[in-house]
Structure formats: C-alpha cells, structure tokens
Design a protein around this motif. Sequence first.
Motif, PDB file in Angstrom:
ATOM      1  N   UNK A 163      48.988 -44.696   7.934  1.00 17.84           N
ATOM      2  CA  UNK A 163      49.333 -44.394   9.334  1.00 17.84           C
ATOM      3  C   UNK A 163      48.194 -43.715  10.083  1.00 17.84           C
ATOM      4  N   UNK A 164      47.137 -43.335   9.366  1.00 16.05           N
ATOM      5  CA  UNK A 164      46.003 -42.602   9.933  1.00 16.05           C
ATOM      6  C   UNK A 164      46.478 -41.354  10.674  1.00 16.05           C
ATOM      7  N   UNK A 165      47.202 -40.527   9.931  1.00 16.92           N
ATOM      8  CA  UNK A 165      47.724 -39.306  10.527  1.00 16.92           C
ATOM      9  C   UNK A 165      47.697 -38.179   9.511  1.00 16.92           C
ATOM     10  N   UNK A 166      47.563 -36.946  10.011  1.00 13.75           N
ATOM     11  CA  UNK A 166      47.751 -35.736   9.213  1.00 13.75           C
ATOM     12  C   UNK A 166      49.120 -35.192   9.586  1.00 13.75           C
ATOM     13  N   UNK A 167      49.980 -34.991   8.578  1.00 12.53           N
ATOM     14  CA  UNK A 167      51.363 -34.632   8.846  1.00 12.53           C
ATOM     15  C   UNK A 167      51.741 -33.391   8.051  1.00 12.53           C
ATOM     16  N   UNK A 168      52.420 -32.445   8.718  1.00 14.87           N
ATOM     17  CA  UNK A 168      52.857 -31.245   8.015  1.00 14.87           C
ATOM     18  C   UNK A 168      53.063 -30.091   8.975  1.00 14.87           C
ATOM     19  N   UNK A 169      52.565 -28.915   8.601  1.00 15.79           N
ATOM     20  CA  UNK A 169      52.804 -27.727   9.414  1.00 15.79           C
ATOM     21  C   UNK A 169      51.528 -26.913   9.581  1.00 15.79           C
ATOM     22  N   UNK A 170      51.489 -26.201  10.696  1.00 16.53           N
ATOM     23  CA  UNK A 170      50.482 -25.172  10.942  1.00 16.53           C
ATOM     24  C   UNK A 170      51.231 -23.884  11.223  1.00 16.53           C
ATOM     25  N   UNK A 171      50.983 -22.859  10.419  1.00 17.45           N
ATOM     26  CA  UNK A 171      51.612 -21.564  10.627  1.00 17.45           C
ATOM     27  C   UNK A 171      50.563 -20.614  11.195  1.00 17.45           C
ATOM     28  N   UNK A 172      50.873 -20.030  12.352  1.00 19.52           N
ATOM     29  CA  UNK A 172      49.914 -19.214  13.080  1.00 19.52           C
ATOM     30  C   UNK A 172      50.371 -17.762  13.124  1.00 19.52           C
ATOM     31  N   UNK A 173      49.483 -16.852  12.746  1.00 21.52           N
ATOM     32  CA  UNK A 173      49.726 -15.432  12.972  1.00 21.52           C
ATOM     33  C   UNK A 173      49.297 -15.115  14.397  1.00 21.52           C
ATOM     34  N   UNK A 174      50.179 -14.456  15.135  1.00 21.83           N
ATOM     35  CA  UNK A 174      49.939 -14.203  16.555  1.00 21.83           C
ATOM     36  C   UNK A 174      49.916 -12.702  16.815  1.00 21.83           C
ATOM     37  N   UNK A 175      48.866 -12.224  17.448  1.00 23.77           N
ATOM     38  CA  UNK A 175      48.768 -10.837  17.888  1.00 23.77           C
ATOM     39  C   UNK A 175      49.027 -10.813  19.383  1.00 23.77           C
ATOM     40  N   UNK A 176      50.151 -10.233  19.777  1.00 17.06           N
ATOM     41  CA  UNK A 176      50.580 -10.271  21.176  1.00 17.06           C
ATOM     42  C   UNK A 176      50.555  -8.885  21.784  1.00 17.06           C
ATOM     43  N   UNK A 177      50.248  -8.816  23.057  1.00  8.71           N
ATOM     44  CA  UNK A 177      50.303  -7.565  23.787  1.00  8.71           C
ATOM     45  C   UNK A 177      51.759  -7.130  23.959  1.00  8.71           C
ATOM     46  N   UNK A 178      51.951  -5.843  24.153  1.00  5.37           N
ATOM     47  CA  UNK A 178      53.293  -5.332  24.392  1.00  5.37           C
ATOM     48  C   UNK A 178      53.878  -6.011  25.631  1.00  5.37           C
ATOM     49  N   UNK A 179      55.050  -6.551  25.478  1.00  2.00           N
ATOM     50  CA  UNK A 179      55.701  -7.228  26.590  1.00  2.00           C
ATOM     51  C   UNK A 179      55.374  -8.702  26.726  1.00  2.00           C
ATOM     52  N   UNK A 180      54.450  -9.199  25.913  1.00  2.31           N
ATOM     53  CA  UNK A 180      54.097 -10.621  26.001  1.00  2.31           C
ATOM     54  C   UNK A 180      55.257 -11.479  25.541  1.00  2.31           C
ATOM     55  N   UNK A 181      55.558 -12.505  26.280  1.00  3.72           N
ATOM     56  CA  UNK A 181      56.708 -13.364  25.975  1.00  3.72           C
ATOM     57  C   UNK A 181      56.307 -14.699  25.358  1.00  3.72           C
ATOM     58  N   UNK A 182      55.019 -15.076  25.464  1.00  5.48           N
ATOM     59  CA  UNK A 182      54.632 -16.413  25.027  1.00  5.48           C
ATOM     60  C   UNK A 182      53.193 -16.421  24.529  1.00  5.48           C
ATOM     61  N   UNK A 183      52.874 -17.443  23.766  1.00  4.30           N
ATOM     62  CA  UNK A 183      51.509 -17.698  23.359  1.00  4.30           C
ATOM     63  C   UNK A 183      51.158 -19.110  23.808  1.00  4.30           C
ATOM     64  N   UNK A 184      49.950 -19.278  24.307  1.00  5.16           N
ATOM     65  CA  UNK A 184      49.497 -20.572  24.820  1.00  5.16           C
ATOM     66  C   UNK A 184      48.431 -21.121  23.881  1.00  5.16           C
ATOM     67  N   UNK A 185      48.656 -22.341  23.395  1.00  6.14           N
ATOM     68  CA  UNK A 185      47.765 -23.000  22.442  1.00  6.14           C
ATOM     69  C   UNK A 185      47.153 -24.240  23.080  1.00  6.14           C
TER      70      UNK A 185
END
Length: 631
Positions: free
Chosen positions: A64-86
């Motif tokens: 299928x010419x694809x990489x399939x699975x998961x990416x697990x990301x550790x996120x350091x967020x500011x106080x009050x941050x509601x979202x992370x943008x990738x």
Amino acid sequence: MRILSTALAAVSLMALAAPADAQKITKPAPILTTPEARDVWTHARPEIARVTHVSLDLTADFAAQTMRGTATLDVLAAKGAKEVVLDIDDLPMSITAVTDERGRKLPFAIGKRDAEIGSALTVQLNGAKRITIAYASGAGASAMQWLAPALTAGKKKPYLFSQGQPINNRSWIPTQDSPGIRQTWDAKITVPADLVAVMSGERLDGAKGVPAANGMRSFRFRMDKPVPPYLIALAVGDLAFKATGPRSGVWAEPGQLDAAAHEVGDVEKMIDAAQALYGPYRWGRYDMLVLPPSFPFGGMENPTLTFLTPTIITGDRSNTDVVAHELAHSWSGNLVTNATWSDNWLNEGFTTYFENRIMEAVYGAERAAMYADLDWDGLVKDIEEAGGEAAPTTRLHGDPGATAGQLDYFKGSTFLRTIERAVGRPAFDAYLRSYFDRHAFQPQTSAGFLADIRKNLIKGDKALEAKLQLDRWTYQPGLPENAVHVTSATLTQVDAQLAAVKAGGPVSAVKPQGWATQQWLRFLNGLPRQQTPARLKELDETLGLSASSNAYVRSAWAELAIANRYDPALPSIRAFVTSVGRGLLIRPVYEGLAKQGDWGKPIAKRFFEEARAGYHPVTAAQVAKIVGAGS
C-alpha cells in the motif's frame, strides 16, 4: 534528560500572540524573541503548547506504500492552554483517532491545506499531557520514497527511505515540524522479515531486530537528545553493515558494501579532526547509509546515521568532502540549529566552512584549497545567475527557501573564512568551539549569532567591527569587498591546460590522468559554452566524457553538450538522468534542456517521464516544475 530541560527553556521560539486565557510556558530565551525567530513554515504555536517527545509505533506496508500505526506525543502546555497545534500534510495522511494517556478520545480538527506547508492538526487537550494519534501516511507522502526492486542496486527486494528536510516529515509524522522545536523520540518500526530497518538514533534490538507476527520483524530505536524534527529519518531495505572503525560503519545493499566501505574509509580520521577543532562528538556512533541512486541529495546529516548518495563512490575518495560535510553537521545544524529556514546559512554555511577545515586536517592544505577555490566558482556563478550583486536572493538571511543556488553554502562559508582571516585562526577556532558549547542542542537565528560574536569575539573593538561588515554579509545582497578567495595551485595547473584548449590547442594535450572530481569540474565548467560539433566530438572521444563513471563529470559534460544542442551526447544524457536521482547533478541538465526551447524542452519532458518513477518525490516535483510537466 538533563539536556531536554535546556531545550524546554526555549519554548517561546516564535513571538506570536497568545490567547488571553493562556500564559507563556516560560520566559523567552533572549536570542529567540526577535521577529527573525518566527517560523512561517509551521502551523505550530509552541509558546502555547509544544511537543517535547515523539514515540512512533509504525508498520511499513510496501504493497500500500504507507506507514501505519501511532504517534504518541508528550506535550508541554502553558497554564490555561486548551489545544496543541501540529503540522501534517493532509493529502496523504489519514487520521482515525486521537486519544489521551487514559485512552479517552480527544476532539481534533484538520485545517484547510496550504499548498506550501500543509495543514494544521489542532487537538483539544482537555488536560492531557500525552496524546496518541492513530494514523496512516499515504503513497503521496512527500518525505517517503518507496522503491520497486528494479530501482535498487540488488534488483531483488523493495526499498524505502525518508527525507525530512526541510518540512517533509509532517507527511509521515504528525508533530510540530519546525527546526526550532527540538524533540526527543523513540520508534518501533515493523517491516517484512527479509528486510532491515535503520533509523537516525540508537539501535536497541541489534542488526536483526525481533521477530513479529505474519512474516514481519520489528526494530526499535531511540534518540535521547532533542533534535529538530526534520532529523528523524528511516530506511528499510536489503541492508548489510561493515565497520569502518570503533565508532563508525557503513550500511548498504550487499553488492555495494565493500566499495562503500572503501570510499568512506577515512571517516575515523575525520571524526578525530572534527573533535580536535570544535569539541566532542556528542551523538555516540557515526554510521553511514549508502542509498539507491534516487536519493535526492549528496548527503543528509541524520544523527548517528548519515545518508549518502552512491554518486560519491568513484574509487579514489575524491568526493569524501561529502562525508566531511555531513559529519560537520553534527555540530553545525544538528547541535546548533537554525531556528527557521530563513537562516539556513547558519546550518550550511557553517558546515561548509567546517567541512573544509576537516579536509585540511586529514588531507592537507592544498586539497582543502582546491575545494574552497571551486566553491568560490560556485558562489560567483550563483550571484550571476541570480541577477547580479543587487539580487535579493543573494542575501544570507531572507525568505525561507529563496536563496539563490547554493549561496547558503558558499557565501556562508566565505563569510566565516573572512572572519577567520581577520581575527586569526587560533582566535576564531576558540570562538567557534565556545559557540557550539554555549548553544548546544538549541536553535539559533542570524541575529542571535551576530549578538554572540559581538559579545564573545569582537568585544567592542570598533575597528574590527567595521572591518568585518557583519550586517552587510548577513542582511545585504551581493558579495562584500572584504571576501576572502582561497586559490588552489592544483586548479591553477588545470587552468593552464584549460587556457591552451581555449586558445585552440588540441584536446589530446590535456593530461587528466589522476584528476580528482574537482579538477575535472574546473576544466569542464571553464570551457566556453559555445563549441563547434567537431570540438565537442574531440572532447568527448579524447576524454571519454560520455562514458565516464564519475557522475559529476557526466553532469558537467551534459550541461556543455546541451548548451550546443549536440545530439550525439543525448544517449549518454538519457542514460545519466534515468539512473541518477541526485538533484544537484540532474537539475542543471533539465534546466539546460528547458532553456533550449523547441529543441530541448521536448527532450527534457521525454527523459523526465522515463526517469520520474525513479526520483524521490522532492526531486520529481522540482524537475516537473523545470520542464513544465504535470505533477
């Protein structure tokens, strides 16, 4: 993870406005708060929430010419941050779910795709510090090239490799894909059992990996030092390994292994020379991977595993400057990284200067002078082709990706060589060594470098400041009059033979026996662009240009032949562009054909259509634009 804490202090890479309900993660690092530090090639907002670690669990599906699975990301967020943008490239990537560390689904949205930088993947955190993204890349992922067996050296097994620089890794890894947002990472890669996976990190399962289900096996890797995300690299194929020393070795397809190991056999000497100049090598091993011909670059400085083009294998080690260059990146680029692609010269200019110093230490001053002199030729050519001294693309700091030709390399290294000449080599070496130590594992900007050199080298010396013209070199177009041009006695001898040929002398008087690549290039590139068919025939038959096994020679000869619409060279040119995928060597050939209008453009399109399947997506897109072919 002590080094990671240093990188986390630089989370405010970009001076972007934060929403009222979110405070900054930490006080911005002074050199990263200027407008120059704002990366326009990312959707990320790391001052609100940033990725600090990426953990991949992916399976390579060659059918299928694809990489399939998961990416697990550790996120350091500011106080009050509601979202992370990738960053993602949403054309090939399919995201099925995003969950937190407890397995709860998190809302996410994919923004409208920008043709240049892809899409923003915005994940609502709901208090999560770790998120897992289930996804699959696609056959169109710009970082990945899936090769059929026929396009490999062995012709029996398929091959896969990635090329992340500058912003292609977002097509197979959903993360914040900006060079200033450094991340540690680990990976488990599952591949068909008859193939081997290698990555730009420490190997955890040995050369054979671990058996997995369904005729597969897995390989695990980790990088415990924070790196810019473009340096996460992967290759999968029929690979074998041969040591070149206690710290180094080379991976290649079995049939190429011995020749590759011979060609890079001086690498241990290079490592010693580099460390003597600018401090310890901090990445553990220095291994290399020789890729199939479709690899688009001379080399790629992926930590612990430099990727190399097979075009450097000429049997005489005359192209080992490529190895020295990628090794030098272990300090300039990998250790201290340009915060944005507007300052790529901090990466490539520093590295080209450092490369030359390594070559001098290992092979002597004259060989280093030969490389520097040829680079000067390239610099003059780039400025001319950009439109002259006033052309904005001849600035070092400018719009990302807009610098003319290889100007980041040549003007950047000439700038540093000019500083060296002004202050003396011992003082400049001491400064550079301290510079790499001060900024290790951190991003850098042009403004930051200039502030650092003024504080730690110039130290208020007004006469030296005026002599160096730092701001003019960095922010103004053209070449300042204080530029240092290193000349080579070896190339001067070539120039004498070239002059005789230009004056009408016979080509048979040229004595190229023992010439290195650089001598060939000086001669061929120095020939007048207008030649008679008889003279071209004499050059080709006397010097064996069409049949040369040296890819650099073939490329230079093709440029000359095309400039004269010399039809007898076309079979050799066709064979060359359909067997070599290195952009530096084939782009000038296609550009030359395209400039020849009704004669050349149809030929360019025909050759490209035949060769396209063997080019990396990055190279294919570049050539398609040159020849006017559809994407």
